[in-house]
Design a protein around this motif. Sequence first.
Motif, PDB file in Angstrom:
ATOM      1  N   PRO A  84       0.804  -1.232   0.000  1.00  0.00           N
ATOM      2  CA  PRO A  84       0.000   0.000   0.000  1.00  0.00           C
ATOM      3  C   PRO A  84       0.833   1.275   0.000  1.00  0.00           C
ATOM      4  O   PRO A  84       0.310   2.348  -0.342  1.00  0.00           O
ATOM      5  N   ALA A  85       2.105   1.173   0.362  1.00  0.00           N
ATOM      6  CA  ALA A  85       2.941   2.390   0.367  1.00  0.00           C
ATOM      7  C   ALA A  85       3.423   2.754  -1.039  1.00  0.00           C
ATOM      8  O   ALA A  85       3.985   3.836  -1.232  1.00  0.00           O
ATOM      9  N   CYS A  86       3.189   1.865  -2.006  1.00  0.00           N
ATOM     10  CA  CYS A  86       3.679   2.114  -3.378  1.00  0.00           C
ATOM     11  C   CYS A  86       2.574   2.707  -4.246  1.00  0.00           C
ATOM     12  O   CYS A  86       1.388   2.599  -3.940  1.00  0.00           O
ATOM     13  N   ARG A  87       3.003   3.312  -5.346  1.00  0.00           N
ATOM     14  CA  ARG A  87       2.059   3.835  -6.339  1.00  0.00           C
ATOM     15  C   ARG A  87       1.995   2.857  -7.515  1.00  0.00           C
ATOM     16  O   ARG A  87       3.031   2.438  -8.032  1.00  0.00           O
ATOM     17  N   PHE A  88       0.764   2.523  -7.917  1.00  0.00           N
ATOM     18  CA  PHE A  88       0.561   1.635  -9.061  1.00  0.00           C
ATOM     19  C   PHE A  88      -0.527   2.226  -9.950  1.00  0.00           C
ATOM     20  O   PHE A  88      -1.473   2.848  -9.459  1.00  0.00           O
ATOM     21  N   ARG A  89      -0.413   1.981 -11.262  1.00  0.00           N
ATOM     22  CA  ARG A  89      -1.479   2.385 -12.173  1.00  0.00           C
ATOM     23  C   ARG A  89      -1.427   1.501 -13.417  1.00  0.00           C
ATOM     24  O   ARG A  89      -0.430   0.812 -13.687  1.00  0.00           O
ATOM     25  N   ALA A  90      -2.526   1.565 -14.184  1.00  0.00           N
ATOM     26  CA  ALA A  90      -2.589   0.797 -15.425  1.00  0.00           C
ATOM     27  C   ALA A  90      -1.682   1.439 -16.467  1.00  0.00           C
ATOM     28  O   ALA A  90      -1.598   2.677 -16.558  1.00  0.00           O
ATOM     29  N   GLY A  91      -1.006   0.605 -17.230  1.00  0.00           N
ATOM     30  CA  GLY A  91      -0.142   1.117 -18.295  1.00  0.00           C
ATOM     31  C   GLY A  91       0.601  -0.036 -18.921  1.00  0.00           C
ATOM     32  O   GLY A  91       0.513  -1.176 -18.460  1.00  0.00           O
ATOM     33  N   ARG A  92       1.308   0.277 -19.978  1.00  0.00           N
ATOM     34  CA  ARG A  92       2.042  -0.781 -20.684  1.00  0.00           C
ATOM     35  C   ARG A  92       3.236  -0.191 -21.400  1.00  0.00           C
ATOM     36  O   ARG A  92       3.333   1.037 -21.567  1.00  0.00           O
ATOM     37  N   LEU A  93       4.100  -1.083 -21.829  1.00  0.00           N
ATOM     38  CA  LEU A  93       5.333  -0.651 -22.494  1.00  0.00           C
ATOM     39  C   LEU A  93       5.034   0.284 -23.659  1.00  0.00           C
ATOM     40  O   LEU A  93       5.731   1.280 -23.866  1.00  0.00           O
ATOM     41  N   GLU A  94       4.021  -0.077 -24.418  1.00  0.00           N
ATOM     42  CA  GLU A  94       3.726   0.657 -25.646  1.00  0.00           C
ATOM     43  C   GLU A  94       3.160   2.041 -25.357  1.00  0.00           C
ATOM     44  O   GLU A  94       3.149   2.898 -26.249  1.00  0.00           O
ATOM     45  N   ASP A  95       2.649   2.246 -24.153  1.00  0.00           N
ATOM     46  CA  ASP A  95       2.107   3.555 -23.768  1.00  0.00           C
ATOM     47  C   ASP A  95       2.319   3.704 -22.262  1.00  0.00           C
ATOM     48  O   ASP A  95       1.499   3.293 -21.454  1.00  0.00           O
ATOM     49  N   LEU A  96       3.450   4.333 -21.925  1.00  0.00           N
ATOM     50  CA  LEU A  96       3.829   4.420 -20.508  1.00  0.00           C
ATOM     51  C   LEU A  96       3.031   5.490 -19.764  1.00  0.00           C
ATOM     52  O   LEU A  96       3.089   5.570 -18.532  1.00  0.00           O
ATOM     53  N   GLY A  97       2.308   6.318 -20.514  1.00  0.00           N
ATOM     54  CA  GLY A  97       1.443   7.310 -19.869  1.00  0.00           C
ATOM     55  C   GLY A  97       2.202   8.425 -19.174  1.00  0.00           C
ATOM     56  O   GLY A  97       1.737   8.963 -18.164  1.00  0.00           O
ATOM     57  N   VAL A  98       3.372   8.756 -19.690  1.00  0.00           N
ATOM     58  CA  VAL A  98       4.164   9.855 -19.124  1.00  0.00           C
ATOM     59  C   VAL A  98       4.589  10.775 -20.272  1.00  0.00           C
ATOM     60  O   VAL A  98       4.650  10.322 -21.418  1.00  0.00           O
ATOM     61  N   PRO A  99       4.899  12.038 -19.969  1.00  0.00           N
ATOM     62  CA  PRO A  99       5.392  12.913 -21.035  1.00  0.00           C
ATOM     63  C   PRO A  99       6.727  12.419 -21.591  1.00  0.00           C
ATOM     64  O   PRO A  99       7.526  11.812 -20.865  1.00  0.00           O
ATOM     65  N   ASP A 100       6.943  12.674 -22.862  1.00  0.00           N
ATOM     66  CA  ASP A 100       8.232  12.315 -23.474  1.00  0.00           C
ATOM     67  C   ASP A 100       9.364  12.975 -22.694  1.00  0.00           C
ATOM     68  O   ASP A 100       9.241  14.118 -22.227  1.00  0.00           O
ATOM     69  N   GLY A 101      10.460  12.270 -22.570  1.00  0.00           N
ATOM     70  CA  GLY A 101      11.656  12.842 -21.945  1.00  0.00           C
ATOM     71  C   GLY A 101      11.545  13.086 -20.456  1.00  0.00           C
ATOM     72  O   GLY A 101      12.280  13.903 -19.902  1.00  0.00           O
ATOM     73  N   SER A 102      10.632  12.358 -19.779  1.00  0.00           N
ATOM     74  CA  SER A 102      10.384  12.689 -18.366  1.00  0.00           C
ATOM     75  C   SER A 102      10.986  11.697 -17.362  1.00  0.00           C
ATOM     76  O   SER A 102      11.093  12.021 -16.180  1.00  0.00           O
ATOM     77  N   LEU A 103      11.375  10.522 -17.802  1.00  0.00           N
ATOM     78  CA  LEU A 103      11.766   9.493 -16.826  1.00  0.00           C
ATOM     79  C   LEU A 103      13.286   9.342 -16.697  1.00  0.00           C
ATOM     80  O   LEU A 103      14.014   9.361 -17.679  1.00  0.00           O
ATOM     81  N   ALA A 104      13.719   9.133 -15.467  1.00  0.00           N
ATOM     82  CA  ALA A 104      15.133   8.813 -15.228  1.00  0.00           C
ATOM     83  C   ALA A 104      15.395   7.328 -15.455  1.00  0.00           C
ATOM     84  O   ALA A 104      16.535   6.934 -15.702  1.00  0.00           O
ATOM     85  N   GLY A 105      14.348   6.507 -15.338  1.00  0.00           N
ATOM     86  CA  GLY A 105      14.566   5.079 -15.512  1.00  0.00           C
ATOM     87  C   GLY A 105      13.298   4.320 -15.856  1.00  0.00           C
ATOM     88  O   GLY A 105      12.201   4.697 -15.429  1.00  0.00           O
ATOM     89  N   VAL A 106      13.470   3.279 -16.652  1.00  0.00           N
ATOM     90  CA  VAL A 106      12.376   2.335 -16.938  1.00  0.00           C
ATOM     91  C   VAL A 106      12.911   0.931 -16.673  1.00  0.00           C
ATOM     92  O   VAL A 106      13.830   0.465 -17.359  1.00  0.00           O
ATOM     93  N   LEU A 107      12.348   0.286 -15.661  1.00  0.00           N
ATOM     94  CA  LEU A 107      12.670  -1.114 -15.393  1.00  0.00           C
ATOM     95  C   LEU A 107      11.644  -1.964 -16.144  1.00  0.00           C
ATOM     96  O   LEU A 107      10.441  -1.837 -15.901  1.00  0.00           O
TER      97      LEU A 107
END
Length: 199
Positions: A84-107
């Motif tokens: 419960p302390a973590c954040r989770f949401r629906a999404g997938r590799l093909e559409d990560l649901g974040v702005p382009d150029g916004s992530l420091a990492g994708v595991l």
Amino acid sequence: MTADAVRAYGARATEYADLLGHEDAVAAPDRELVLRWAAERSGPVVDVGCGPGHWTDLLRRQGADVEGIDPTPQMLDLARERFPACRFRAGRLEDLGVPDGSLAGVLAWFSLIHTPPDEVPAALASVARALRPGGSTLVGFFTGDGVEPFDHAVTTAHRWPVDELTARLAEAGLVVRETHARTDPGVRPQGAIVADRAA
Ligand SMILES: C[S@@+](CC[C@H](N)C(=O)[O-])C[C@H]1O[C@@H](n2cnc3c(N)ncnc32)[C@H](O)[C@@H]1O
């Protein structure tokens, strides 16, 4: 991911979580690699194909700004219930649901394995787009002599030679920094690749 694959994971989500979705089920070299890679990230990280959420929780406990995403609703339900302390949401590799150029990492730890090989370039392009300059992806997968399907316990998956997936990551515009391969007793040979977006 096909609707059939989502249904297949949904039907076996609890079984998967019981068998593999906890810290004790993680092999020591995997834990070391993933946590070392995550410790080098400064900024938001997405654990794509988080399944029951154990990697998301490990990264969060190490101090990462991490969100777990998955296309299988039953996996997300389990992940939220268990961590419960973590954040989770629906999404997938093909559409990560974040702005382009916004992530420091994708595991992408064993979440690309169910993507049909001809759709892998689009999935990796999506990851590359989401990374900020200097951002990095860590991909875990099953290795083999060729790109070939096999009967994974949940739904069809593909093995990838390390060199082949390395080439696909480079074609997506990423700079491959590390490759790993090993065969542990009693389990399928596996590989991991770290690839960065140029700073
Ligand atoms: C083998 S499990 C891996 C779960 C977790 N990462 C782990 O290491 O235990 C594969 C997970 O990837 C998800 N998945 C499959 N195809 C995906 C896709 N195209 N994008 C994101 N997640 C996907 C499935 O719903 C499932 O939860």
